[in-house]
Write a protein that holds these residues in place. Structure first.
Motif, PDB file in Angstrom:
ATOM      1  N   ASN A   1       0.803  -1.230   0.000  1.00  0.00           N
ATOM      2  CA  ASN A   1       0.000   0.000   0.000  1.00  0.00           C
ATOM      3  C   ASN A   1       0.832   1.275   0.000  1.00  0.00           C
ATOM      4  OD1 ASN A   1      -2.486  -1.394   2.278  1.00  0.00           O
ATOM      5  ND2 ASN A   1      -1.963  -1.966   0.194  1.00  0.00           N
ATOM      6  N   LYS A   2       2.099   1.206   0.406  1.00  0.00           N
ATOM      7  CA  LYS A   2       2.952   2.397   0.311  1.00  0.00           C
ATOM      8  C   LYS A   2       4.407   1.966   0.141  1.00  0.00           C
ATOM      9  CE  LYS A   2       2.582   2.885   5.306  1.00  0.00           C
ATOM     10  NZ  LYS A   2       2.368   3.750   6.460  1.00  0.00           N
TER      11      LYS A   2
ATOM     12  N   GLY B   1       1.261   2.758 -13.940  1.00  0.00           N
ATOM     13  CA  GLY B   1       1.770   3.556 -12.837  1.00  0.00           C
ATOM     14  C   GLY B   1       1.415   2.926 -11.511  1.00  0.00           C
ATOM     15  N   PHE B   2       2.032   3.459 -10.425  1.00  0.00           N
ATOM     16  CA  PHE B   2       1.515   3.190  -9.074  1.00  0.00           C
ATOM     17  C   PHE B   2       1.855   1.806  -8.556  1.00  0.00           C
ATOM     18  CE2 PHE B   2      -2.441   1.996  -6.568  1.00  0.00           C
ATOM     19  CZ  PHE B   2      -2.232   2.840  -5.510  1.00  0.00           C
ATOM     20  N   GLN B   3       2.501   0.950  -9.385  1.00  0.00           N
ATOM     21  CA  GLN B   3       2.700  -0.429  -8.954  1.00  0.00           C
ATOM     22  C   GLN B   3       4.111  -0.929  -9.205  1.00  0.00           C
ATOM     23  OE1 GLN B   3       1.144  -3.328 -12.355  1.00  0.00           O
ATOM     24  NE2 GLN B   3      -0.444  -1.880 -11.779  1.00  0.00           N
ATOM     25  N   GLY B   4       4.509  -1.912  -8.427  1.00  0.00           N
ATOM     26  CA  GLY B   4       5.808  -2.548  -8.606  1.00  0.00           C
ATOM     27  C   GLY B   4       5.738  -3.974  -8.098  1.00  0.00           C
ATOM     28  N   VAL B   5       6.930  -4.576  -7.952  1.00  0.00           N
ATOM     29  CA  VAL B   5       6.979  -5.944  -7.428  1.00  0.00           C
ATOM     30  C   VAL B   5       8.046  -5.947  -6.330  1.00  0.00           C
ATOM     31  CG1 VAL B   5       8.653  -6.697  -9.194  1.00  0.00           C
ATOM     32  CG2 VAL B   5       7.228  -8.390  -8.047  1.00  0.00           C
ATOM     33  N   SER B   6       7.745  -6.604  -5.221  1.00  0.00           N
ATOM     34  CA  SER B   6       8.674  -6.559  -4.096  1.00  0.00           C
ATOM     35  C   SER B   6       9.873  -7.448  -4.370  1.00  0.00           C
ATOM     36  CB  SER B   6       7.984  -6.989  -2.808  1.00  0.00           C
ATOM     37  OG  SER B   6       7.820  -8.383  -2.797  1.00  0.00           O
ATOM     38  N   GLN B   7      11.051  -6.932  -3.977  1.00  0.00           N
ATOM     39  CA  GLN B   7      12.295  -7.641  -4.239  1.00  0.00           C
ATOM     40  C   GLN B   7      12.310  -8.988  -3.516  1.00  0.00           C
ATOM     41  OE1 GLN B   7      15.915  -5.535  -2.938  1.00  0.00           O
ATOM     42  NE2 GLN B   7      16.732  -6.004  -4.958  1.00  0.00           N
ATOM     43  N   ASP B   8      11.831  -9.021  -2.288  1.00  0.00           N
ATOM     44  CA  ASP B   8      11.937 -10.228  -1.478  1.00  0.00           C
ATOM     45  C   ASP B   8      10.873 -11.263  -1.815  1.00  0.00           C
ATOM     46  OD1 ASP B   8      14.016  -8.971  -0.265  1.00  0.00           O
ATOM     47  OD2 ASP B   8      12.797  -8.200   1.395  1.00  0.00           O
ATOM     48  N   SER B   9       9.604 -10.856  -1.748  1.00  0.00           N
ATOM     49  CA  SER B   9       8.530 -11.846  -1.842  1.00  0.00           C
ATOM     50  C   SER B   9       8.005 -12.033  -3.259  1.00  0.00           C
ATOM     51  CB  SER B   9       7.370 -11.419  -0.949  1.00  0.00           C
ATOM     52  OG  SER B   9       6.834 -10.195  -1.427  1.00  0.00           O
TER      53      SER B   9
ATOM     54  N   ASP C   1       5.887 -10.344  -4.532  1.00  0.00           N
ATOM     55  CA  ASP C   1       4.473  -9.980  -4.530  1.00  0.00           C
ATOM     56  C   ASP C   1       4.289  -8.617  -5.197  1.00  0.00           C
ATOM     57  OD1 ASP C   1       3.366 -12.214  -3.328  1.00  0.00           O
ATOM     58  OD2 ASP C   1       3.856 -11.503  -1.317  1.00  0.00           O
ATOM     59  N   ILE C   2       3.061  -8.398  -5.680  1.00  0.00           N
ATOM     60  CA  ILE C   2       2.726  -7.121  -6.299  1.00  0.00           C
ATOM     61  C   ILE C   2       2.546  -6.074  -5.202  1.00  0.00           C
ATOM     62  CG2 ILE C   2       1.048  -5.923  -7.755  1.00  0.00           C
ATOM     63  CD1 ILE C   2       2.684  -8.171  -9.124  1.00  0.00           C
ATOM     64  N   THR C   3       3.112  -4.901  -5.410  1.00  0.00           N
ATOM     65  CA  THR C   3       2.989  -3.819  -4.428  1.00  0.00           C
ATOM     66  C   THR C   3       2.409  -2.576  -5.097  1.00  0.00           C
ATOM     67  OG1 THR C   3       5.252  -3.165  -4.963  1.00  0.00           O
ATOM     68  CG2 THR C   3       4.948  -4.563  -3.026  1.00  0.00           C
ATOM     69  N   THR C   4       1.850  -1.679  -4.290  1.00  0.00           N
ATOM     70  CA  THR C   4       1.493  -0.362  -4.814  1.00  0.00           C
ATOM     71  C   THR C   4       2.286   0.691  -4.054  1.00  0.00           C
ATOM     72  OG1 THR C   4      -0.392  -0.029  -3.334  1.00  0.00           O
ATOM     73  CG2 THR C   4      -0.831  -1.097  -5.444  1.00  0.00           C
ATOM     74  N   LEU C   5       2.454   1.841  -4.719  1.00  0.00           N
ATOM     75  CA  LEU C   5       3.374   2.848  -4.210  1.00  0.00           C
ATOM     76  C   LEU C   5       2.707   3.895  -3.339  1.00  0.00           C
ATOM     77  CD1 LEU C   5       5.366   3.448  -7.517  1.00  0.00           C
ATOM     78  CD2 LEU C   5       5.801   1.773  -5.747  1.00  0.00           C
ATOM     79  N   GLY C   6       1.391   3.801  -3.166  1.00  0.00           N
ATOM     80  CA  GLY C   6       0.703   4.783  -2.340  1.00  0.00           C
ATOM     81  C   GLY C   6       0.499   6.098  -3.065  1.00  0.00           C
ATOM     82  N   ARG C   7       0.154   7.133  -2.325  1.00  0.00           N
ATOM     83  CA  ARG C   7      -0.208   8.423  -2.918  1.00  0.00           C
ATOM     84  C   ARG C   7       0.918   8.980  -3.780  1.00  0.00           C
ATOM     85  NH1 ARG C   7      -3.025  12.734   0.703  1.00  0.00           N
ATOM     86  NH2 ARG C   7      -2.948  13.657  -1.362  1.00  0.00           N
TER      87      ARG C   7
END
Lengths: 422, 422
Positions: free
Chosen positions: A109-110, A135-143, A145-151
């Motif tokens: 979420n952030k 926009g607004f999204q990435g992938v976590s280096q460790d897991s 998993d899909i992440t979002t970058l927040g505001r």
């Protein structure tokens, strides 16, 4: 010609018509000879609708799943945009944040961007395609998993890609013409700013200006990426955010603008014993509740009582939790009472020029005084003066300052420095 | 207890209420001691809405982008479902097709699964979590692009995961109680089938039964995965699709059911010279247009003319293109004329038991004759008899066959074989 990163917000791609209009603009940039990478947000209200659905199935949705849900919005807009561009006869390929190499930490979420490895994007543009990136999204280096970058996440994606791809410019398209000297809804004579240095833009963003997010400006300053904020509905030049070359001849206002923020509340802790460690105990209690505070002022203590008052501001949305945390800690800390006030406005005057121009502070308070505005808290940085006033006084205060510092659009008295030969 | 794969279709998760109801059912399976992997389709009409949006921006959307767009639908439903399960106090993790290891070829919009490597799913269920997987989607082995599996894709995802995870059963949840002896909207006395072998289910699916897709049944048969088709709205046992153990004591009807299909059209090529290579030339012309034909019948040629007629059926949606292709080839092939007829129905009687029971064919045609139904084309396999009739006769034909073969629900005369001790 080099590579351009363009970012389009949700209001620019709110429906099929908007997507087709944006597609044309992107193709124009490509035709002009640039390599083009586009970052796109979710269509219109998509994200809000998804959040609403999440609330319906779970009051506190898990971060990982919430991110998976929200990222669907950009998948839709980016695929449609790629289709619309192909329909105009140009090759376009869409990429998720993960496919585009936006690597983040694992804070759902952030998430924060920790690396950008845009190999697939580079390949696509080198082959002549237009690359569309969620926009607004990435992938976590460790897991993984899909992440979002927040505001402000999509703006940050755009600047981060611009940095990683060594772009000429990062164009942020929005529904206004650029950054203004004040909010045009508050000050009719507000003027579009043609050029503003990173540090002024940072202070404006931190003080309530909504056009660009703090995070994206910080990223751009760190990597020295010029940002061009402009409207997706017109062809006008917008606002350039970049550092002036040393000794550049362009005119630069002492004051960039007046920002206001009515999203904060003020808490006053009354009757605090004036001895070391008391303020620290108060702010520790607030920090332990994971709340961010903004301005802080401590009164001089009354000699007769040895007691003082401490006031601070914080987002209204955090107000309830802060009051709870402090009430719980009252016995330990030992203060008399708490006062909560959410009818306040923060007004900020921003300009790197005020460093070298004495008298700005005096003019600032004279202007507010002449407008009959009472000041409750004051906080300054090297290039910013902020005050807290009654919310009802906000418009008068902003308008008075805007006029006093020569920012009005029909004024010939704009205070400038620089100039040819300096 | 072992691992169960459950698949929920779009109508089961059409809104927040549906998602919460499905979440409860999943948690019940988990509480009963199973490891649970769930495959979910997009919510209700989501996919249709996305297709509509695509049409608005591009008449012929590119396959890669179209797949990227459509896969957003399952991302939404799977994330919401995982949240709803967590809200009931159970750990749940959602995975895209790519994350779940669904590897496909690169044929966008109708990719085929070539491998399933469900490492992350295994990890999740081994740690006690419920794994939620997006149906209908995968990732191409070569390009690493997102693909979709085409019609029946979510059912196929479920069976493929069940095979790769060595599941006890693949439960396909839908909005009906199971597979019926005929379409209950056509035959009021249609009966739910409790148990049906793969081969009968394959023939029914190929003959117009909509409950399970051919592809998913084929996959299940190849890997011997029992399928349990059941309603997500009730707790009733549905239809088990699996092979009977040799010498099993369960009752098994000679005839499994009557299927109908009104989605086909009939093309008759009139006046074809009755010599080798003519039929081949006709079907080559159709195949070159990438059209699939279903039934084929060639009349005995009239001795006087040396000419014959060839009729075949194909999906109505392909009718126009087939007529075009044949018209183009008319001069080369040398036939008299073409007739197109889309007012037909295909009626099929299916049952592995007919292999060992002579007289089924005779009873079949007697029943149709008694009902006054005229037969236009006939095609048979070892375990199926199909005829083409007028579309208007479909209901009478299906009902007559259903009654004649003892399938009516209040009939005591159901023809059975097997039985205790056999």
């Amino acid at each position: 010609m080099g590579l351009v990163v363009q970012k389009y917000g949700g209001s620019s791609v709110a429906d099929a018509e908007g997507i087709k209009r944006v597609a044309k603009r992107i193709v124009d940039a490509k035709k002009s000879g640039h390599q083009v990478v586009v970052v796109v947000s979710a269509m219109g209200d998509t994200t809000d609708e998804l959040i609403d659905l999440a609330q319906q199935v779970s009051p506190i949705p898990a971060g990982r799943e919430f991110d998976m849900l929200l990222t669907a919005g950009e998948r839709i807009s980016m695929a449609l945009l790629a289709m619309a561009i192909r329909n105009l006869g140009h090759e376009a390929l869409s990429f998720t944040g993960s496919q585009a190499g936006v690597i983040t930490d694992s804070v759902h979420n952030k998430a924060r961007i920790i690396d950008v490895t845009p190999g697939r994007i580079k390949d696509a543009v080198d082959k002549g395609a237009i690359a569309i990136v969620a926009g607004f999204q990435g992938v976590s280096q460790d897991s993984k998993d899909i992440t979002t970058l927040g505001r402000g996440g999509s703006d940050t994606t755009a600047v981060a890609l611009a940095a990683a791809l060594d772009a000429e410019v990062c164009e942020i398209y929005t529904d206004v013409d650029g950054v203004f000297t004040a909010d045009p809804r508050v000050v009719k004579k507000a003027r579009k700013i043609n050029e503003i240095p990173y540090e002024d833009m940072l202070e404006l963003a931190a003080s309530g200006s909504k056009v660009l997010h703090l995070r994206c400006v910080e990223y751009a300053r760190r990597y020295d990426i010029p940002i061009h904020v402009r409207s997706s509905f017109s062809g006008h030049t917008g606002t350039w955010v970049r550092n002036q070359p040393e000794g550049a001849g362009m005119e630069q206002a002492i004051i960039s603008g007046v920002a206001h923020d009515t999203s904060e509340a003020k808490i006053t802790v009354v009757g605090v014993p004036d001895k070391p460690g008391e303020a620290a105990a108060i702010f520790r209690a607030v920090a332990d509740a994971e709340l961010n505070i903004d301005m802080v002022v401590q009164n001089v203590s009354a000699a007769s009582t040895g007691l003082t008052d401490i006031s601070f501001t914080l987002p209204k949305t955090d107000g309830h939790r802060a009051m709870e945390a402090l009430t719980k800690a009252q016995a330990t800390i030992g203060f008399d009472s708490l006062r909560y006030d959410d009818q306040i406005a923060k007004i900020s005057l921003v300009g790197a020029g005020m460093r070298s121009h004495p008298g700005v502070t005096a003019s600032f308070f004279e202007a507010l005084s002449n407008a009959g505005v009472n000041v409750e808290l004051i906080s300054t940085s090297e290039i910013r003066i902020s005050v807290v006033t009654r919310a009802d006084d906000m418009k008068d205060a902003v308008t008075a300052l805007h006029t006093a510092f020569g920012l009005d659009s029909d004024s010939d008295e704009a205070v400038v420095y620089g100039g040819t030969g300096r």
